[in-house]
Design a protein around this motif. Structure first.
Motif, PDB file in Angstrom:
ATOM      1  N   LEU A1030     -25.899  10.652  44.589  1.00  0.00           N
ATOM      2  CA  LEU A1030     -26.373  11.971  44.156  1.00  0.00           C
ATOM      3  C   LEU A1030     -27.653  11.842  43.342  1.00  0.00           C
ATOM      4  CD1 LEU A1030     -26.019  15.041  43.814  1.00  0.00           C
ATOM      5  CD2 LEU A1030     -24.528  14.572  41.861  1.00  0.00           C
ATOM      6  N   ARG A1031     -27.707  10.823  42.506  1.00  0.00           N
ATOM      7  CA  ARG A1031     -28.915  10.600  41.708  1.00  0.00           C
ATOM      8  C   ARG A1031     -30.125  10.402  42.608  1.00  0.00           C
ATOM      9  NH1 ARG A1031     -28.762   5.366  38.052  1.00  0.00           N
ATOM     10  NH2 ARG A1031     -28.509   4.468  40.141  1.00  0.00           N
ATOM     11  N   GLU A1032     -29.952   9.655  43.700  1.00  0.00           N
ATOM     12  CA  GLU A1032     -31.058   9.423  44.629  1.00  0.00           C
ATOM     13  C   GLU A1032     -31.543  10.739  45.232  1.00  0.00           C
ATOM     14  OE1 GLU A1032     -29.885   6.571  47.526  1.00  0.00           O
ATOM     15  OE2 GLU A1032     -29.321   5.068  46.036  1.00  0.00           O
ATOM     16  N   GLU A1033     -30.593  11.630  45.540  1.00  0.00           N
ATOM     17  CA  GLU A1033     -30.982  12.927  46.111  1.00  0.00           C
ATOM     18  C   GLU A1033     -31.775  13.752  45.108  1.00  0.00           C
ATOM     19  OE1 GLU A1033     -28.019  15.276  47.980  1.00  0.00           O
ATOM     20  OE2 GLU A1033     -27.006  13.562  48.898  1.00  0.00           O
ATOM     21  N   ILE A1034     -31.326  13.730  43.853  1.00  0.00           N
ATOM     22  CA  ILE A1034     -31.979  14.544  42.831  1.00  0.00           C
ATOM     23  C   ILE A1034     -33.333  13.967  42.458  1.00  0.00           C
ATOM     24  CG2 ILE A1034     -31.780  15.397  40.457  1.00  0.00           C
ATOM     25  CD1 ILE A1034     -28.708  15.211  40.818  1.00  0.00           C
ATOM     26  N   ASP A1035     -33.399  12.635  42.347  1.00  0.00           N
ATOM     27  CA  ASP A1035     -34.605  11.983  41.838  1.00  0.00           C
ATOM     28  C   ASP A1035     -35.430  11.345  42.937  1.00  0.00           C
ATOM     29  OD1 ASP A1035     -33.450  12.678  39.474  1.00  0.00           O
ATOM     30  OD2 ASP A1035     -32.679  10.690  39.003  1.00  0.00           O
ATOM     31  N   HIS A1037     -38.173  12.087  44.316  1.00  0.00           N
ATOM     32  CA  HIS A1037     -39.618  12.028  44.062  1.00  0.00           C
ATOM     33  C   HIS A1037     -39.898  11.890  42.570  1.00  0.00           C
ATOM     34  CE1 HIS A1037     -40.142  13.072  48.229  1.00  0.00           C
ATOM     35  NE2 HIS A1037     -39.409  14.167  48.069  1.00  0.00           N
ATOM     36  N   CYS A1038     -38.997  11.234  41.874  1.00  0.00           N
ATOM     37  CA  CYS A1038     -39.151  11.144  40.427  1.00  0.00           C
ATOM     38  C   CYS A1038     -38.588   9.807  39.955  1.00  0.00           C
ATOM     39  CB  CYS A1038     -38.414  12.305  39.751  1.00  0.00           C
ATOM     40  SG  CYS A1038     -38.576  12.329  37.968  1.00  0.00           S
ATOM     41  N   SER A1039     -39.122   9.288  38.891  1.00  0.00           N
ATOM     42  CA  SER A1039     -38.676   7.988  38.387  1.00  0.00           C
ATOM     43  C   SER A1039     -37.902   8.138  37.089  1.00  0.00           C
ATOM     44  CB  SER A1039     -39.879   7.069  38.172  1.00  0.00           C
ATOM     45  OG  SER A1039     -40.796   7.667  37.259  1.00  0.00           O
ATOM     46  N   LEU A1040     -36.986   9.082  37.049  1.00  0.00           N
ATOM     47  CA  LEU A1040     -36.174   9.282  35.852  1.00  0.00           C
ATOM     48  C   LEU A1040     -35.150   8.161  35.720  1.00  0.00           C
ATOM     49  CD1 LEU A1040     -35.492  13.113  36.063  1.00  0.00           C
ATOM     50  CD2 LEU A1040     -36.885  11.949  34.361  1.00  0.00           C
ATOM     51  N   TYR A1193     -28.574  15.009  32.349  1.00  0.00           N
ATOM     52  CA  TYR A1193     -30.020  14.766  32.445  1.00  0.00           C
ATOM     53  C   TYR A1193     -30.703  14.977  31.102  1.00  0.00           C
ATOM     54  CZ  TYR A1193     -30.534  13.685  37.339  1.00  0.00           C
ATOM     55  OH  TYR A1193     -30.492  13.021  38.542  1.00  0.00           O
ATOM     56  N   TYR A1194     -30.193  15.900  30.299  1.00  0.00           N
ATOM     57  CA  TYR A1194     -30.764  16.109  28.965  1.00  0.00           C
ATOM     58  C   TYR A1194     -30.499  14.889  28.092  1.00  0.00           C
ATOM     59  CZ  TYR A1194     -31.952  18.353  24.544  1.00  0.00           C
ATOM     60  OH  TYR A1194     -32.530  18.664  23.334  1.00  0.00           O
ATOM     61  N   VAL A1195     -29.292  14.331  28.173  1.00  0.00           N
ATOM     62  CA  VAL A1195     -28.952  13.146  27.386  1.00  0.00           C
ATOM     63  C   VAL A1195     -29.843  11.976  27.788  1.00  0.00           C
ATOM     64  CG1 VAL A1195     -27.148  11.413  26.977  1.00  0.00           C
ATOM     65  CG2 VAL A1195     -26.574  13.841  26.954  1.00  0.00           C
ATOM     66  N   ALA A1196     -30.059  11.837  29.093  1.00  0.00           N
ATOM     67  CA  ALA A1196     -30.793  10.670  29.585  1.00  0.00           C
ATOM     68  C   ALA A1196     -32.303  10.795  29.403  1.00  0.00           C
ATOM     69  CB  ALA A1196     -30.472  10.453  31.059  1.00  0.00           C
ATOM     70  N   GLY A1197     -32.835  11.979  29.607  1.00  0.00           N
ATOM     71  CA  GLY A1197     -34.295  12.105  29.614  1.00  0.00           C
ATOM     72  C   GLY A1197     -34.858  13.282  28.875  1.00  0.00           C
ATOM     73  N   GLY A1198     -34.038  13.948  28.078  1.00  0.00           N
ATOM     74  CA  GLY A1198     -34.540  15.066  27.301  1.00  0.00           C
ATOM     75  C   GLY A1198     -34.746  16.318  28.132  1.00  0.00           C
ATOM     76  N   ALA A1201     -36.290  16.112  31.733  1.00  0.00           N
ATOM     77  CA  ALA A1201     -35.352  15.669  32.770  1.00  0.00           C
ATOM     78  C   ALA A1201     -34.416  16.792  33.167  1.00  0.00           C
ATOM     79  CB  ALA A1201     -34.571  14.456  32.274  1.00  0.00           C
ATOM     80  N   ALA A1202     -33.933  17.552  32.173  1.00  0.00           N
ATOM     81  CA  ALA A1202     -33.040  18.676  32.468  1.00  0.00           C
ATOM     82  C   ALA A1202     -33.759  19.716  33.312  1.00  0.00           C
ATOM     83  CB  ALA A1202     -32.525  19.286  31.174  1.00  0.00           C
ATOM     84  N   VAL A1203     -35.024  19.997  32.980  1.00  0.00           N
ATOM     85  CA  VAL A1203     -35.805  20.967  33.759  1.00  0.00           C
ATOM     86  C   VAL A1203     -35.995  20.457  35.182  1.00  0.00           C
ATOM     87  CG1 VAL A1203     -38.084  22.022  34.000  1.00  0.00           C
ATOM     88  CG2 VAL A1203     -36.950  21.996  31.771  1.00  0.00           C
ATOM     89  N   HIS A1204     -36.219  19.144  35.316  1.00  0.00           N
ATOM     90  CA  HIS A1204     -36.356  18.551  36.645  1.00  0.00           C
ATOM     91  C   HIS A1204     -35.110  18.810  37.479  1.00  0.00           C
ATOM     92  CE1 HIS A1204     -36.817  15.546  39.819  1.00  0.00           C
ATOM     93  NE2 HIS A1204     -35.634  15.066  39.456  1.00  0.00           N
TER      94      HIS A1204
END
Length: 1622
Positions: A1030-1035, A1037-1040, A1193-1198, A1201-1204
């Motif tokens: 699931l993370r791969e699907e969400i990210d 185009h992103c390097s979170l 996502y907020y915990v991991a990247g602020g 990341a949550a907006v992403h």
């Protein structure tokens, strides 16, 4: 034809004898024969628009029904979709006419009135009504509004019927409909009007005047009067009541002294009000309005009392004072309001005493039998007029068949006479009541009560009904035999209509007149004369000669919306503006309404309108007009135009709804299913496949390359060894999936499992084949069956691996798990696959293919002899020890310990525990069925042992795999297993077996032990793989950088019974989502007020929308929503022995989103998968998962990341810096108050200096400052600040309390993020001094609250009212202001607010709300609480009760709010429980420690094995006092028949305890001889304990049911209950 039951009667007699044709008999047929005069009027009405002038009771409505039927049928035939509208001026008449039309026509009829909420309907709703109905019955205002809003046009109406059409004059809606729409319409509907009196004014002075009024009515209605000349037939059906006059003497009692005393009291109290009014500061308009209203109320009460004194006498004046006292205003909102309200009560109590003194001995016993009424008249106790009415009632005798209507002018008259008559003993045989009409008067009855009263009168249950003019017009009371005009009618219409209420033959119409009163005589004469003129004029008008005058249409100032045709006129614009203001946000200190300021310009007036600060604009000046009223209308019309242009009014000129646009934000689409995102709805969903476990390597015959991941196991008991394993898969795992550590929990030990990446490894084709066979052998041998029956009916078994096994493998689920060799070096990085053991197992499989005992004769020595070489090899060098002969080899005794073997007759895998030296196959068998072991194997399996003298081996049996991911022992449990394969603490079973039935696998027990760890470990790995996927699907185009474990936590529901779940992240994600969306909307829509922003935000963050977004992204397939069931775990190459065939009706793995896969059935089990992966899931779980992922996502990247993630979900949120700059610029233009120094003082308290002072000025300005014309208030910033503080506090709590229960974290947030907490913070830092407002109520409440808090600081407990909401709102708005001023710097906001809000509540300081605390206390101790709430006036009285041993404790609470009243009652009840040593702290400790660890201070002692029934904390309701319980022998509780399914008896007993408030029973289960026996103990108040022991059962739950059932039967035997009731 005749109606049923009319045979032999006058053929003209009909059942529709009322004025609207409503039948006296409920069984009337829809078909009827019209009377001759009805047909006559009907024929005229067919030809032209007609006003039917006919006496009441003559059946005018049936003529309308005939028209409806004919025109309706014609429409149906033509296919034209036109409507028929029936208008009635009152709601009573709408109900009545609706029933008549529905009864007598076959059309689809519906009724419409304000209470149905039609004002809130939009065009779509109205269009649906028009499509589904043929006849619309409504009040004229409803039609007028629909026409003005362009929901309907008169072109769509073919027939318009107007009941009581004489009202079409002046500004009545009838007139407006005709003038604004009918006469302007090119295609006009047919009009039919009905009235008994075509004149509306007081009377007519001449024939010409009458002619003029009738002509004016005809002109407006575009219709001509028609009346029946020959009234002979009508007299049969509607006989005119016999009119008589009843005279009474003038009042001769002088009450001047009494009046002077009452006046003096009134003057004194009025002066006090005047003084109060003068003391009110000029800027506190609300206080001024309150005093004015109360002063007016004082005058009204004074006037009512004097009126009753003059007209009715002392006794009724006395009753009037009591009525006023009952309705006396009360207010607890602030001290000023309390003093003001008490002033009215002081006056009434003083007058009460004055009048009471004038009544010699009180009046309660004056009205008994033998009362001297003449003496009472002389003393002034009753007036001559009232005495005459009493004598009139006496003249009616004692008949209970009498139905008499008494018309009075005033509500207070109806009220006090009704009270008076109830006390007249000689009239006690009459049932008396009164009606008032739906007015805003404090004395008026509710519509519901009025409807019920009228129903009672119609049915004869009420004999004497006192009424105002509410029932004069059209109300159907067919059995009324007498009408009394206690007060004279004021108009000819009133005279005619009230007389028409007397419907029976020989009925009376009695008018009461004062002797010698010329004014009354002349008034009545004029009315009677007017009626004659009206009748003659109507009869003498020749419709052929009279010319219908065209209606004079005045020029109308209006604004028309071109897009829809909706219009607003000058006179309707004022109402439109008020309706717009009604939709604006408000609080108790500010009601948004327009303010008008008039300027006199010499010969004209100019009006300036000021709208509330949260309106679309604030001020507008209208054009000059000839008078002030017109100038107000014109400026409102201009304001409507401007509001429409600004979008605040939509194209139907209604306040714009806040439906978000699809391009702005995603909203829930309307679908056939309801309840998306709720707990009640359940949905069928599939499970997403794990791409990392799919592979094609099995098809590569020459070998394949795998990614290798090593499993290492280390036990906390050093001597316990576990073999390492290697996982081989075709895809590479993410680093945080392929390198993990976790703890596996066994019964009495813990095993640390480590997964590490070992690069790549190649297997050739032969190795792959061996590895697959090894996996098939062990997975099926341990977790399945190697020997199985292809057909259950056959005895012959098959060896699973005998044939091709390709079907056991799926390309979507391909991996190998192989044992590693145990290496002596300590280098964990080196590893070698145990190919020797694998090859040995392959040989075992080949041996079993040839030698397995599947039901045929036992093989002789040939097969065994062929393996002698292998046997000899095994025994080399061991001649000094005993050699054991196995099926495939011979083994030295020294090598037997922990050897893994497989039985050739069952296919089961064992490990050797020990040699039983003193036994052999000739030893006695355990049961009497077989003599020896040899006999057992021979008879059961057909085996003849070759070495029966060999010692037997004691073997450890294999067992079901357990869920090792959860530490069940650590939760205070007993270590028992659940039905889903949890840890079991029972002694392990052993098998005794001859060695020659066993085959050696070549592996040791450490490999076998590791195998049992694999299901749990691989389940966790698969979950992490899915999270990573699931993370791969969400990210993509992103390097979170977000860990798979964090995503897994967000995907795991509480139902999984893991030591983590989505709840904590969901709580955080909820706050992040609320903040992000709220901030985005605040910046994007600067013109919208906080109510609109809240509505828009809610449409985005609501569960229904989150559910849709989650479904659109297929999150439902990733969610883990069921506890891991290791018994159903199936590895590659394994056949499930517990299949759950799919019965879902879906062939694919994914389930379509369709309403047929959604249900609210409570019986549907959630979280259980079928073999295709389909499972039912709570709809809300998907919404919760969305929020949890946002939190992750907020915990991991602020925030970024949550907006992403939100954007991936298609939630369009942007926190654009340019929009922040615009908000700052707008605030900088605010005109600030001159108190600039106050801004500086406030900044010093906040320890923050604003760059834009206007933001702080806006944040401290309450909406009540409208008078200052600032044009802004804090509501928008409060909306933003609420989001900010919610996020900041939740994030702080999330970080500070990482190990507490999610529910407790929720409680902490609730205790921290609330208006009361913020209000206290404001007072602690003296921020309340800076709130800018113009509300005296708010100022008074702030003063009282500050005082309350200061007393609390001095040591007293905080009680009483909560803080004013405005204080908490200001704290939130300042937070919003700082956020904008710092350009969305959350850290800076928290730097300012953390000290402001400190101390922030911690778990040890957390106080639950009293009711919640009571519920939890009762739940933990097995008590039931009951609640009872009663509405008394404006307050709610709440009683809560808890049954202890022999005492019923009761707590009471009173408040305007039901919630607060219940909280107060719970508070008192908790105090009483605390006195008895029962506190919530004890129950809380009990909840955390477990039922077996309760300390001695707990009032309820429990042993380890005792348990309560599951406690339902939704209490019933009863009432802090204590009461001894006395049981009533006659009141035996009845319970339903007992459901004998599992759990049924316990549920029945639980419901009984809940009903009677008995403490929950305790169960004590014991295990004996593989069965369970439970003992139940139930305490009954005042009787003591009853104990029963149930029958033995195979499982614990069934034993509990057995005990509960016996207890119920015992209670029935003792006569305590009755079983089997409905």
């Amino acid at each position: 034809m005749h109606l049923p039951g009319e045979e032999g009667q006058n053929p003209l007699k009909r059942s529709f004898t009322d004025d609207h044709g409503a039948a006296a008999d409920q069984g009337v047929s829809k078909l009827f024969n019209p009377r001759r005069y009805q047909t006559q009027v009907y024929e005229v009405a067919r030809r032209r628009n007609t006003i039917a002038v006919m006496e009441t009771g003559t059946g005018k409505t049936m003529i309308a029904v005939m028209l409806i039927d004919e025109i309706g049928q014609a429409i149906k035939s033509s296919g034209d979709n036109k409507l028929i509208v029936f208008l009635a001026p009152t709601v009573h008449l709408v109900h009545q006419q609706f029933e008549v039309i529905k009864e007598h026509t076959a059309f689809k009829v519906e009724e419409y009135y304000g209470a149905k909420g039609v004002d809130a309907w939009d065009k779509e709703h109205w269009e649906n009504e028009f499509k589904t109905h043929d006849v619309l019955v409504m009040t004229p205002q409803i039609l007028l509004d629909a026409l003005r809003k362009a929901f309907l046009t008169l072109e769509a109406v073919c027939l318009m019927i107007m009941d009581e059409c004489h009202r079409a004059t002046g500004n009545h809606p009838y007139t407006k409909i005709m003038k604004e729409f009918y006469h302007r319409s090119s295609i006009k509907p047919k009009v039919f009007g009905m009235t008994a009196s075509p004149v509306i004014r007081k009377g007519v002075s001449s024939t010409m005047d009458c002619e003029h009024q009738i002509s004016e009515l005809e002109s407006i209605l575009d219709s001509q009067i028609y009346t029946i000349e020959d009234k002979t037939e009508m007299e049969v059906y509607a006989p005119t009541a016999k009119e008589t006059r009843r005279f009474y003497n003038p009042t001769w009692f002088s009450s001047l002294d009494l009046k002077e005393k009452i006046k003096a009291s009134w003057s004194k109290n009025d002066a006090s009000f005047l003084k109060l009014q003068e003391s009110v500061p000029s800027n506190f308009k609300d206080l001024d309005d309150k005093v004015k209203a109360l002063r007016k109320r004082l005058s009204n009460d004074y006037e009512k009392i004097l009126y009753c004194l003059d007209d009715l006498g002392l006794i009724c004046a006395y009753e009037a004072v009591k009525v006023c006292l009952e309705n006396a205003p009360t207010s607890e909102e602030c001290e000023f309001y309390r003093k003001s309200s008490l002033q009215c009560r002081y006056f009434l109590e003083e007058v009460f005493g004055i009048i009471k003194q004038s009544l010699l001995n009180g009046c309660e016993n004056f009205l008994d039998v033998g009362f001297d009424y003449l003496k009472a008249v002389d003393l002034g106790y009753i007036s001559p007029k009232l005495n005459e009415l009493v004598q009139l009632f006496h003249s009616f005798g004692v008949s209970r068949e009498l139905l008499c209507l008494i018309f009075v002018d005033r509500i207070v008259t109806a009220k006090v006479i009704e009270r008076f008559m109830r006390k007249v003993t000689s009239l006690s045989h009459f049932k008396i009541s009164y009606l008032t009409g739906s007015t805003t008067s404090v004395d008026a009855l509710t519509p519901k009560v009025q409807k019920e009263t009228l129903k009672l009168f119609s049915s004869g249950e009420v004999n004497l009904l006192f009424s105002t003019d509410v029932v004069e017009e059209g109300i159907h009371v067919p059995n009324c035999s007498c009408v009394i005009r206690f007060d004279l009618p004021k108009t000819v219409r009133s005279y005619v209509q009230s007389r028409g209420r007397a419907r029976q033959d020989n009925s009376q119409f009695i008018i009461m007149l004062e002797r010698g009163n010329k004014q009354q005589r002349d008034q009545l004469y004029e009315i009677i004369k007017s009626e004659g003129l009206m009748t003659n004029t109507a009869l003498n008008r020749d419709p052929e000669e009279s010319v219908l005058k065209p209606c004079t249409l005045d020029e109308i100032s209006e604004y028309v919306v071109n897009a829809t045709g909706a219009s607003v006129t000058a006179d309707s614009s004022v109402r439109t503006i008020h309706k717009y203001c009604d939709t604006l946000p408000r609080d108790k200190y500010f009601v948004p309404r327009p303010a008008f300021q008039f300027s006199y310009l010499g010969d004209s007036y100019e009006c300036k309108i000021t709208l509330p600060p949260n309106a679309a604009f604030q001020t507008l000046v209208g054009p000059a007009c000839k008078n002030s009223a017109l100038s107000k209308q014109v400026v409102c019309l201009e304001a409507c135009k401007k509001l429409h242009q600004l979008g605040a009014l939509n194209d139907h000129l209604l306040p714009s709804t806040d439906k978000p646009l699809e391009k702005d934000i995603n909203v829930e689409s309307k679908g056939p299913a309801s309840g998306a995102g709720t707990t009640k709805r359940k949905e069928l969903h599939g499970t997403t496949g794990i791409r990392a476990l799919s592979g094609t390597w099995a098809e590569k015959l020459d070998g394949a390359v795998f990614y290798a991941y090593k499993f290492d196991f280390s036990c906390d008991i050093v001597t316990e060894l576990y073999s390492g394993f290697i996982l081989l898969i075709e895809s590479e795992l993410a680093k945080d999936v392929g390198n993990i550590e976790l703890t596996l929990y066994l019964v009495s030990k813990k095993v640390k499992a480590s997964v590490s990446s070992c690069g790549q490894v190649r297997l050739d084709g032969e190795q792959m084949a061996k590895a697959k066979l090894f996996q098939e052998f062990f997975f099926n041998g341990l977790f399945g069956k190697l020997f199985h029956r292809a057909n259950p009916a056959e005895k012959q078994r098959e060896f699973l691996l005998m044939k091709e096994t390709r079907k056991l493998w799926r390309q979507s689920y391909m991996y190998l798990v192989l044992p590693l060799e145990t290496l002596d070096d300590s280098n964990n990085e080196s590893w070698t696959i145990n190919w020797g053991g694998i090859s040995s197992c392959v040989s075992v499989v080949e041996f079993l293919k040839q030698n397995a005992l599947l039901g045929a004769e036992h093989c002789k020595g040939d097969a065994r002899n062929s393996l002698q070489s292998r046997s000899g090899a095994s025994g080399t060098g061991c001649s000094s020890s005993q050699i054991f002969h196995f099926a495939d080899s011979s083994v030295n005794e020294k090598n037997l310990k922990d050897m893994v073997v497989v039985a050739i007759h069952t296919g089961k895998i064992y490990s050797v525990f020990e040699v039983l030296s003193d036994t052999s196959a000739e030893s006695p068998f355990d049961t009497s069925q077989y003599n020896t072991y040899a006999e057992y194997f021979h008879k059961k399996y057909g085996v003849l042992l070759m070495y029966p003298g060999q010692p037997l081996l004691r073997l450890k049996q294999n067992h079901n795999p357990h869920n090792l991911l959860v530490n069940f022992n650590g939760e205070g449990g007993s270590g028992k297993t659940s039905e889903s394969g949890l840890v079991n603490g029972k002694e392990r079973m052993y098998a005794h077996m001859p060695p020659e039935l066993l085959v050696c696998t070549g592996l040791r027990r450490d490999v076998l032990k590791s195998f049992y760890l694999l299901p749990s470990l691989i389940h966790r790995l698969e979950s992490l793989m899915l999270a990573s996927q699931l993370r791969e699907e969400i990210d993509s185009h992103c390097s979170l950088q977000i860990s798979s474990s964090l995503i897994l936590e967000a995907l795991t529901s509480l139902r999984c019974s893991e030591d983590f779940s989505m709840e904590r992240l969901e709580l955080l994600g909820d706050s992040v989502l609320k903040y992000t969306v709220g901030c985005h909307l605040f910046l994007k829509y600067p013109e919208k007020h906080d109510g609109q922003l809240s509505s828009l935000r809610q449409s985005v963050i609501c569960n229904a929308n989150l559910h849709k977004l989650g479904i659109d992204r297929n999150l439902q397939g990733y969610i883990r929503d069921g506890a891991f069931d290791p018994r159903r775990w199936v590895g590659p190459g394994q056949v499930s022995i517990r299949p759950v065939p799919c019965e879902c009706g879906v062939d694919t793995l994914e389930v379509p989103v369709d309403s047929k896969f959604q249900t609210r059935d409570r019986e549907v089990v959630v979280g259980k998968c079928c073999d295709k992966g389909h499972r039912w899931m709570g709809s809300k779980t998907i919404s919760d998962c969305v929020e949890a992922l946002i939190g992750a996502y907020y915990v991991a990247g602020g925030l970024s990341a949550a907006v992403h993630f939100m954007k991936w979900l298609q939630i369009d949120v942007e926190l654009e810096p340019s929009l922040v700059s615009e908000a700052i610029t707008t605030a900088s233009l605010h005109s600030c108050n001159p108190k600039v120094d106050e801004i500086g003082i406030l900044e010093s308290k906040l320890r923050y200096v604003f760059s834009t002072k206007g933001l702080l000025q806006e944040a401290i300005t309450h909406a009540s400052e409208q008078e200052s014309k600032l044009g802004y208030s804090y509501e928008r910033l409060e909306f933003l600040g609420d989001c900010v503080l919610d996020l900041l506090i939740t994030w702080y709590l999330y970080q500070s309390h990482k190990v507490i229960d999610p529910g407790e974290l929720t409680d902490l947030r609730a205790a921290s993020v609330n208006n009361e907490n913020f209000a206290q913070a404001a007072v602690r830092h003296n921020l309340q001094q800076h709130l800018q407002h113009c509300s005296g109520l708010l100022q008074s409440q702030i003063t009282e609250y500050v005082k309350l808090l200061s007393e609390h600081d001095s040591g007293t407990k905080l009680q009483g009212p909560k803080g004013p909401k405005a204080l908490g709102d200001m704290v939130e708005s300042i937070a919003g202001a700082i956020l904008i001023d710092t350009e969305l710097n959350l850290d800076e906001v928290w730097r300012v607010y953390k000290p402001l809000l400190s101390p922030i509540v911690t778990p040890d300081k957390l106080e639950l709300p009293p009711l919640r605390e009571l519920i939890e206390l009762c739940g933990s101790l097995g008590y039931f609480y009951k609640e009872q709430t009663v509405k008394k006036g404006e307050t709610v009285h709440a009683e809560l009760s808890v049954q202890l041993k022999d005492v019923l404790l009761i707590g009471e609470g009173i408040d305007r709010s039901k919630k607060i009243a219940k909280g107060e009652a719970a508070h008192h009840l908790l105090k009483e429980l605390e006195k008895r040593g029962i506190t919530h702290s004890g129950s809380a400790r009990k909840r955390k420690l477990g039922a077996d660890q309760v300390d001695d201070s707990s009032p309820i002692k429990q042993k380890k094995t005792e348990m309560h029934l599951p406690m339902d904390t939704t209490g019933l309701s009863l009432p802090a006092t204590d009461r001894k319980i006395s049981s009533s022998k006659n009141d035996i509780p009845v319970i339903k028949a007992i459901n004998m399914k599992k759990g049924g008896p316990r549920v029945s007993l639980y419901e009984l305890c809940k009903q009677l408030q008995w403490q929950m029973p305790t169960f004590k289960p014991t295990e004996k001889d593989s069965s369970f026996i439970s003992t139940i103990t139930l305490y009954i108040p005042n009787l003591g304990n009853i104990e029963c022991t149930g029958d033995p059962r195979s499982d614990k739950k069934s034993s509990l049911d057995s005990a509960a059932l016996l207890m119920l039967y015992d209670l029935e035997r003792q006569g305590k209950i009755i079983i089997g009731g409905c």
